[in-house]
Write a protein that holds these residues in place. Structure first.
Motif, PDB file in Angstrom:
ATOM      1  N   UNK A  71       0.808  -1.208   0.000  1.00 26.57           N
ATOM      2  CA  UNK A  71       0.000   0.000   0.000  1.00 26.57           C
ATOM      3  C   UNK A  71       0.846   1.265   0.000  1.00 26.57           C
ATOM      4  N   UNK A  72       2.058   1.189   0.523  1.00 28.90           N
ATOM      5  CA  UNK A  72       2.943   2.351   0.540  1.00 28.90           C
ATOM      6  C   UNK A  72       3.650   2.495  -0.807  1.00 28.90           C
TER       7      UNK A  72
ATOM      8  N   UNK B 154      -2.847   9.110   8.560  1.00 26.46           N
ATOM      9  CA  UNK B 154      -3.082   7.983   9.469  1.00 26.46           C
ATOM     10  C   UNK B 154      -4.569   7.657   9.457  1.00 26.46           C
ATOM     11  N   UNK B 155      -4.904   6.459   8.944  1.00 26.81           N
ATOM     12  CA  UNK B 155      -6.287   5.988   8.960  1.00 26.81           C
ATOM     13  C   UNK B 155      -6.568   5.349  10.317  1.00 26.81           C
TER      14      UNK B 155
ATOM     15  N   UNK C   1      -6.174  -1.273   3.935  1.00 25.61           N
ATOM     16  CA  UNK C   1      -6.847  -1.210   2.638  1.00 25.61           C
ATOM     17  C   UNK C   1      -7.417   0.181   2.383  1.00 25.61           C
ATOM     18  N   UNK C   2      -8.039   0.767   3.399  1.00 30.51           N
ATOM     19  CA  UNK C   2      -8.565   2.125   3.249  1.00 30.51           C
ATOM     20  C   UNK C   2      -7.428   3.098   2.981  1.00 30.51           C
TER      21      UNK C   2
ATOM     22  N   UNK D  87     -17.237   2.454   4.717  1.00 34.27           N
ATOM     23  CA  UNK D  87     -16.381   2.249   5.878  1.00 34.27           C
ATOM     24  C   UNK D  87     -16.754   3.262   6.947  1.00 34.27           C
ATOM     25  N   UNK D  88     -16.488   2.912   8.190  1.00 38.40           N
ATOM     26  CA  UNK D  88     -16.721   3.846   9.286  1.00 38.40           C
ATOM     27  C   UNK D  88     -15.418   4.484   9.758  1.00 38.40           C
ATOM     28  N   UNK D  89     -14.361   4.346   8.968  1.00 41.31           N
ATOM     29  CA  UNK D  89     -13.059   4.871   9.355  1.00 41.31           C
ATOM     30  C   UNK D  89     -12.914   6.336   8.931  1.00 41.31           C
TER      31      UNK D  89
END
Length: 700
Positions: free
Chosen positions: A338-339, A385-386, A395-396, A430-432
């Motif tokens: 992801x990075x 920062x998620x 993933x988000x 998502x709730x993030x």
């Protein structure tokens, strides 16, 4: 080295206890006996622990082997001891005690185990926060020798009598093991081998139908030539794995008769009996442990039961460690995917990035960084920062990083980039939410535009090494701002002089147990100000500052320094706004171009530059309904260039056409392409920018 029970020694690990009133007397007695004693000074803000030469001797370390980071002592402190010490020092710090002390064991350079004692004094500030620990560490081998020998004899007696306490002790030690190597270290511990009544042990893991020997204790137990064996080979470890049953060998004669191929290779070890225990998890063999004895023949039923229970305990710990490592590899692989795989080279800037997974938890989170090259000598830097520490957060994070990068590359302003990223996150299922800091730096002028969404403020390291906090106006975290309809993100403008560096990080680098966020930022500011000038070395030092504490949060770090000599810099900048249908404004723009070109020493190219700029302005006014914004600037670096930017409000890209029959229309881009040294088109969010550059001689 730095842990102990509340006000005294750890129960069960010392022949007696030190009460606070006995401290002075204990010091005098220690000196009187001539024990080796050293001192240490542990700065809890920086995490560095200084030790004197005598302390190096106690730990059997050369000065060049210790870099003042406590984690370096792991090469001498076994995993089981280190876990106990970490827990004790954390309890002492949180309980408000002023002193602690305990006995613990270290492994010397030769591999022998040696008892050591430490006592620390916690120094707190006026608010009661722990700031430093000063204390002593000394060799306690002689005073504990008799007690240790007695304990080892009792352990052997307990094993032979079938006492389940041996299994409990081993299970307790294995409870601290998180990796396969940790399990091996607990079993390889010489004292631990003696506790189980055996003189030595070997351990193998089952992989792809073969047994791979991975551990021995003490050193020299491996048999040459059989580090890897097949499960159907005529060896006791193979038999235990093949049959899923323990193999007990009760005499040298039985060993020689049952395994004639192996016995000649180990006869010199004077083995009188052995027990090989299959390590079974979910009805499958994952490994095998062999316990070899020098002073006994035969096993009672109770002894066999204890050993079977011991093998079950080891198998459970080993399986847990394997699952942990598999999950860790998967999590880290997902995180790294992801990075950004690489950080681009940005002319005019030095960059350093770091990511460190949490030392506790699932080793995966939503922290990320990104560097986005932008046209015109600009660069975007992102840190975010998620919420959460799981695969969903990662993933988000990956999706959010990509869309934020796309919005920035399209040419949107920093505030628009942040607002659109927030809307995207809100629309995901998502709730993030996520905190984020976005900085867009013009490396030619040093102007930096910063937008903050609930994230930490950045820090600015100046040329002299001083560091200060940049106060950036902020909005709500990404996702929340869209949910509450507050998508306004104020932009803060700062200047980055050549040699100055912008430091952006997530809160995992700042937060410390028992301290507030401001204290953590002040500590980080001090570390940056006193750190090395080299950007990579500075990044390593900052990340290393969290290694001495177990943290459940990831750390992402991005450092961006504007280069000094040789970097692209602006030698002048002029801007003119040309509304449509305003001939006076068009004449003013032409007048500005003519005088600027001559004033900036490009007289020999003046006609070409004026013609090209005029064509670009005319095209913008003819083919769009809005105004044209003309910017001229001089860029200095490897060469000296004059750059012309013409911005308009249309997203339609220009295209070259053949000149019409009247010989007038269609010549604009053709002239730009023929006369300019380089030209291009940039998306600017709402509209575009057509630009060109001319190499011009340096001023005399």
């Amino acid at each position: 080295m730095g842990a102990g029970d509340r006000g005294g020694e750890e129960p069960g690990h010392a022949p007696g206890g030190d009460s606070p009133e006995d401290t002075s007397r204990g010091f005098l007695e220690a000196y009187g006996r001539g024990l080796r004693m050293g001192s240490f000074d542990w700065d809890l803000d920086t995490g560095l622990m200084a030790m004197d030469a005598q302390a190096h001797e106690v730990f059997d370390l050369r000065p060049d082997e210790y870099d003042e980071h406590p984690e370096t002592l792991a090469q001498r402190v076994p995993v089981s001891e280190g876990g106990r010490l970490d827990a004790l020092v954390a309890r002492a710090l949180k309980s408000g005690e002023e002193t602690y002390g305990t006995y613990f064991r270290i492994r010397t350079r030769a591999g022998d185990m040696r008892w050591t004692h430490t006592r620390g004094y916690i120094r707190r500030d006026e608010q009661g926060r722990p700031r430093r620990i000063v204390g002593i560490v000394r060799d306690a081998t002689d005073e504990l020798n008799d007690a240790t020998v007695h304990a080892e004899r009792e352990a052997r007696r307990a094993l032979r009598s079938g006492d389940t306490g041996v299994v409990q002790t081993t299970t307790a030690a294995l409870a601290h093991a998180r990796t396969v190597q940790d399990v091996i270290d607990v079993l390889r511990d010489t004292h631990g081998v003696d506790q189980r009544g055996s003189a030595s042990f070997v351990m193998g893991l089952v992989r792809a139908g073969r047994i791979h020997l991975v551990a021995e204790g003490p050193q020299g137990t491996f048999v040459p030539g059989i580090h890897t064996t097949r499960i159907d080979d005529p060896y006791p470890m193979s038999e235990a794995v093949r049959t899923l049953q323990p193999r007990f060998i009760e005499s040298p004669q039985e060993f020689a008769a049952s395994y004639p191929a192996l016995w000649p290779l180990i006869a010199h070890m004077e083995i009188t009996s052995a027990a090989y225990l299959p390590l079974i998890a979910q009805a499958k063999p994952i490994g095998v442990v062999g316990l070899l004895f020098h002073d006994r023949q035969g096993f009672t039923d109770s002894e066999r039961n204890v050993m079977v229970a011991l093998g079950s305990s080891i198998a459970q710990s080993l399986q847990r460690a394997m699952f942990y490592e598999q999950e860790k590899d998967l999590a880290q692989g997902l995180q790294q995917a992801m990075l950004p795989r690489t950080i681009p080279d940005v002319p005019g800037a030095d960059l350093a990035v770091r990511y460190r997974a949490a030392s506790l938890g699932r080793d995966i989170g939503g922290d990320w960084y990104d560097v986005i090259p932008l046209p015109g000598g600009r660069v975007g830097a992102v840190i975010g920062d998620v919420q959460g520490h799981d695969t969903h957060a990662a993933a988000v994070m990956g999706q959010l990083r990509i869309v934020l990068r796309a919005y920035a590359a399209e040419g949107h302003t920093p505030a628009t980039v942040m607002a659109r990223a927030s809307s995207f996150l809100h629309e995901l299922d998502t709730d993030r939410f996520a905190t984020c800091l976005y900085a867009e730096a013009d490396l030619s002028t040093g102007v930096v535009q910063l937008v903050r969404a609930g994230h930490l403020d950045p820090l600015l390291r100046l040329m002299g090494g001083n560091c200060r906090r940049l106060a950036v106006a902020g909005g709500l975290p990404l996702g929340l701002s869209a949910e509450f309809g507050r998508l306004e993100y104020p932009v803060t403008t700062a200047e980055l002089d050549p040699g100055e560096a912008l430091v952006m990080c997530t809160d995992g680098l700042v937060e410390r147990p028992g301290t507030d966020l401001d204290d953590g930022l002040q500590t980080l500011t001090t570390l940056i100000g006193t750190g090395p000038d080299d950007l990579d070395q500075l990044a390593d030092r900052l990340v290393a500052s969290v290694e001495d504490r177990d943290t459940e949060d990831d750390v992402a770090l991005l450092l961006l320094r504007r280069r000094g000599a040789g970097a692209v810099q602006s030698g002048g900048r002029l801007t003119e706004h040309v509304p449509p249908g305003d001939p006076d404004a068009l004449r003013a723009a032409r007048h500005m171009i003519r005088h600027a070109v001559r004033a900036w020493g490009a007289r020999d190219s003046a006609d070409e530059i004026e013609l090209v700029a005029d064509e670009m302005i005319t095209n913008a006014l003819m083919h769009t309904e809005g105004p044209a914004i003309v910017t001229l600037r001089v860029l200095t670096g490897a060469d000296r260039r004059l750059r012309v930017d013409v911005e308009d409000t249309s997203s339609a890209l220009p295209r070259r056409r053949e000149a019409g029959e009247d010989g007038v229309s269609g010549r604009g881009l053709f002239l730009v392409d023929q006369l300019a040294d380089v030209w291009g088109v940039e998306a600017r969010g709402v509209g575009k920018c057509v630009w060109c550059e001319f190499v011009v001689p340096a001023r005399e």
